[in-house]
Scaffold this active site. Structure first.
Site, PDB file in Angstrom:
ATOM      1  N   CYS A   1      -1.929  -2.904   6.742  1.00 42.15           N
ATOM      2  CA  CYS A   1      -2.030  -1.640   7.480  1.00 42.15           C
ATOM      3  C   CYS A   1      -3.340  -1.581   8.270  1.00 42.15           C
ATOM      4  O   CYS A   1      -3.425  -0.847   9.250  1.00 42.15           O
ATOM      5  CB  CYS A   1      -1.869  -0.430   6.552  1.00 42.15           C
ATOM      6  SG  CYS A   1      -3.006  -0.387   5.177  1.00 42.15           S
TER       7      CYS A   1
ATOM      8  N   HIS B   1      -5.343  -6.110   3.932  1.00 41.94           N
ATOM      9  CA  HIS B   1      -4.354  -5.036   4.059  1.00 41.94           C
ATOM     10  C   HIS B   1      -3.689  -5.071   5.429  1.00 41.94           C
ATOM     11  O   HIS B   1      -4.361  -4.928   6.446  1.00 41.94           O
ATOM     12  CB  HIS B   1      -5.037  -3.684   3.842  1.00 41.94           C
ATOM     13  CG  HIS B   1      -5.474  -3.467   2.418  1.00 41.94           C
ATOM     14  ND1 HIS B   1      -4.950  -2.478   1.631  1.00 41.94           N
ATOM     15  CD2 HIS B   1      -6.353  -4.150   1.640  1.00 41.94           C
ATOM     16  CE1 HIS B   1      -5.503  -2.545   0.422  1.00 41.94           C
ATOM     17  NE2 HIS B   1      -6.363  -3.553   0.411  1.00 41.94           N
TER      18      HIS B   1
ATOM     19  N   CYS C   1       0.852  -1.184   0.000  1.00 38.39           N
ATOM     20  CA  CYS C   1       0.000   0.000   0.000  1.00 38.39           C
ATOM     21  C   CYS C   1       0.887   1.233   0.000  1.00 38.39           C
ATOM     22  O   CYS C   1       1.929   1.276   0.654  1.00 38.39           O
ATOM     23  CB  CYS C   1      -0.959   0.005   1.181  1.00 38.39           C
ATOM     24  SG  CYS C   1      -0.306   0.735   2.682  1.00 38.39           S
ATOM     25  N   GLU C   2       0.480   2.230  -0.753  1.00 42.16           N
ATOM     26  CA  GLU C   2       1.350   3.388  -0.907  1.00 42.16           C
ATOM     27  C   GLU C   2       1.275   4.327   0.287  1.00 42.16           C
ATOM     28  O   GLU C   2       2.081   5.236   0.404  1.00 42.16           O
ATOM     29  CB  GLU C   2       1.039   4.143  -2.205  1.00 42.16           C
ATOM     30  CG  GLU C   2      -0.285   4.847  -2.243  1.00 42.16           C
ATOM     31  CD  GLU C   2      -0.507   5.530  -3.594  1.00 42.16           C
ATOM     32  OE1 GLU C   2       0.141   5.135  -4.576  1.00 42.16           O
ATOM     33  OE2 GLU C   2      -1.333   6.450  -3.641  1.00 42.16           O
ATOM     34  N   HIS C   3       0.314   4.103   1.193  1.00 43.01           N
ATOM     35  CA  HIS C   3       0.216   4.992   2.357  1.00 43.01           C
ATOM     36  C   HIS C   3       1.150   4.560   3.472  1.00 43.01           C
ATOM     37  O   HIS C   3       1.650   5.391   4.218  1.00 43.01           O
ATOM     38  CB  HIS C   3      -1.224   5.029   2.874  1.00 43.01           C
ATOM     39  CG  HIS C   3      -2.192   5.455   1.817  1.00 43.01           C
ATOM     40  ND1 HIS C   3      -3.347   4.762   1.529  1.00 43.01           N
ATOM     41  CD2 HIS C   3      -2.148   6.502   0.953  1.00 43.01           C
ATOM     42  CE1 HIS C   3      -3.982   5.368   0.534  1.00 43.01           C
ATOM     43  NE2 HIS C   3      -3.271   6.421   0.168  1.00 43.01           N
ATOM     44  N   HIS C   4       1.364   3.258   3.622  1.00 42.78           N
ATOM     45  CA  HIS C   4       2.183   2.761   4.730  1.00 42.78           C
ATOM     46  C   HIS C   4       3.343   1.896   4.264  1.00 42.78           C
ATOM     47  O   HIS C   4       4.143   1.454   5.072  1.00 42.78           O
ATOM     48  CB  HIS C   4       1.303   1.939   5.690  1.00 42.78           C
ATOM     49  CG  HIS C   4       0.086   2.667   6.174  1.00 42.78           C
ATOM     50  ND1 HIS C   4      -1.141   2.590   5.534  1.00 42.78           N
ATOM     51  CD2 HIS C   4      -0.077   3.528   7.213  1.00 42.78           C
ATOM     52  CE1 HIS C   4      -2.014   3.353   6.158  1.00 42.78           C
ATOM     53  NE2 HIS C   4      -1.403   3.938   7.181  1.00 42.78           N
TER      54      HIS C   4
ATOM     55  N   GLN D   1      -5.561  -0.274  -3.805  1.00 40.07           N
ATOM     56  CA  GLN D   1      -6.235  -1.386  -4.475  1.00 40.07           C
ATOM     57  C   GLN D   1      -7.199  -0.916  -5.569  1.00 40.07           C
ATOM     58  O   GLN D   1      -7.322  -1.550  -6.616  1.00 40.07           O
ATOM     59  CB  GLN D   1      -6.975  -2.235  -3.419  1.00 40.07           C
ATOM     60  CG  GLN D   1      -7.547  -3.508  -3.985  1.00 40.07           C
ATOM     61  CD  GLN D   1      -8.208  -4.354  -2.917  1.00 40.07           C
ATOM     62  OE1 GLN D   1      -7.650  -4.542  -1.846  1.00 40.07           O
ATOM     63  NE2 GLN D   1      -9.406  -4.854  -3.204  1.00 40.07           N
TER      64      GLN D   1
HETATM   65 ZN    ZN Z   1      -2.016   1.357   4.046  1.00 41.95          ZN
END
Ligand code: ZN
Length: 376
Positions: free
Chosen positions: A338, A336, A267-270, A308
């Site tokens: 995260c 996920h 995931c690009e956020h975490h 996603q």
């Molecule tokens: Zn994430």
């Protein structure tokens, strides 16, 4: 599909070379239009024509394919040199951080004015010929009619002047092969990209760890290689993945569905993993595609920093673009980390995303048939 031309590139450095050469190789491998299949060992040579006591050079050759034109390839190499701080000067023997040259481009023979293909130094300079022979021993030099291996054998001094000092180890899917004809003893020091590795070490220090303790000593190298693989989608292009596996549908007009395709992404956020299963379906018009290629399209977009929803759309858009079918449907179900390991800690929740194109969007019966097949 675009044409791929076999190429070889020579890489040289005599300033900060232990960092600059692996970094340049990493940039080349990650360029979406340059595909590197093979890499030579790292060879050491005296500085040619430079001032006395000038630092010795390290030289490497890589071979692969590209869909770029020769001019565009050279422009990309120049841009990489500049990004690494190379300053071009009149003195062609001045010390330099990095030198990236097109050695050959298919069997093209051409004078572009300020440069030529093949590189004239192949027949003149051992530090150019030897790494090239290590990586492409059978390539026939179009002017002399000799292979690179024969060119090197003709110069016995070449093998004394230019010695292998180490091999750079890379993660799959780009592990280098070496030509067996040369029986040089190479020191197999393992490096990936010292610049990237030092960033990982810095992170370990910030976490409160001691990167020099035994268990962590090789962690920066391992993390750098693992990240290289997990984000290898950036360095591949669609042509390479699909690889001419598009066929005439020959009247086939039933829905084609591939489901339970495992995917893994970050995931690009975490930058934490998400993983799950994908189902991809299309209603053919004139073209069909080899089924294994659908899984490879999923990997192409999975092996990046992602969300996603976007990954689902990218898969649908890509199948639409390459097959021009009547319609496409894609469903991804992902778990996920995260969400599972942090934040709300909902270990069992999963996320379902879908993307419909053409008749899968406009025709409720087609869409329903697809969704029923996915669930069954
Ligand atoms: Zn994430």
């Amino acid at each position: 599909m675009t044409d791929q031309t076999p190429i070889a590139i020579n890489i040289g450095s005599n300033v900060d070379k232990e960092r600059c050469i692996p970094h340049a190789i990493r940039m080349l491998r990650r360029h979406p239009q340059i595909h590197i299949d093979v890499m030579s060992r790292v060879f050491r040579s005296e500085s040619v024509g430079g001032p006395d006591g000038a630092p010795e050079f390290h030289n490497v050759a890589v071979a692969g394919t590209t869909d770029l034109s020769p001019e565009a390839l050279r422009a990309e190499l120049r841009a990489m040199e500049e990004s690494m701080g190379r300053q071009r000067s009149e003195d062609k023997n001045a010390p330099r951080k990095i030198d990236l040259d097109v050695a050959f481009f298919g069997d093209l023979q051409k004078d572009f004015g300020d440069w030529q293909v093949p590189d004239p130094e192949i027949v003149e300079q051992a530090h150019v010929a030897v790494p090239l022979a290590d990586v492409a021993p059978d390539w026939v030099h179009p002017v002399t009619g000799l292979t690179t291996y024969e060119l090197v054998i003709k110069q016995p001094e070449a093998r004394e002047m230019v010695q292998p000092v180490m091999a750079i180890q890379l993660s799959t899917p780009h592990h280098p092969r070496h030509a067996a004809e040369f029986d040089f003893e190479a020191r197999e020091d393992e490096v990936y990209d010292p610049h990237f590795e030092s960033l990982v070490s810095g992170m370990l220090v910030e976490i409160g760890e001691d990167p020099s303790r035994e268990g962590l000593a090789r962690t920066p190298l391992r993390v750098a290689k693992a990240m290289d693989f997990l984000t290898s989608g950036y360095s591949r292009n669609l042509d390479e993945v699909v690889n001419d596996a598009i066929f005439d549908a020959e009247g086939a007009d039933e829905m084609v569905l591939v489901k339970d395709i495992e995917f893994y992404s970050l995931c690009e956020h975490h930058m934490l993993p998400f993983y799950g299963r994908a189902a991809v379906a299309y209603l053919p018009d004139e073209n069909i595609i080899g089924l294994s290629k659908i899984a490879r399209v999923v990997d192409l977009f999975g092996r990046r920093l992602q969300v996603q929803e976007r990954m689902t759309n990218q898969i649908a858009d890509t199948i639409s673009e390459i097959l021009q079918p009547h319609g496409v449907g894609v469903v991804l179900e992902g778990k996920h980390f995260c969400m599972m390991m942090r934040g709300v800690q909902k270990q069992d929740s999963s996320m379902i995303t879908s993307s419909m194109r053409g008749t899968f969007k406009s025709d409720a019966r087609t869409r329903q048939e697809f969704l029923d097949l996915v669930r069954s």
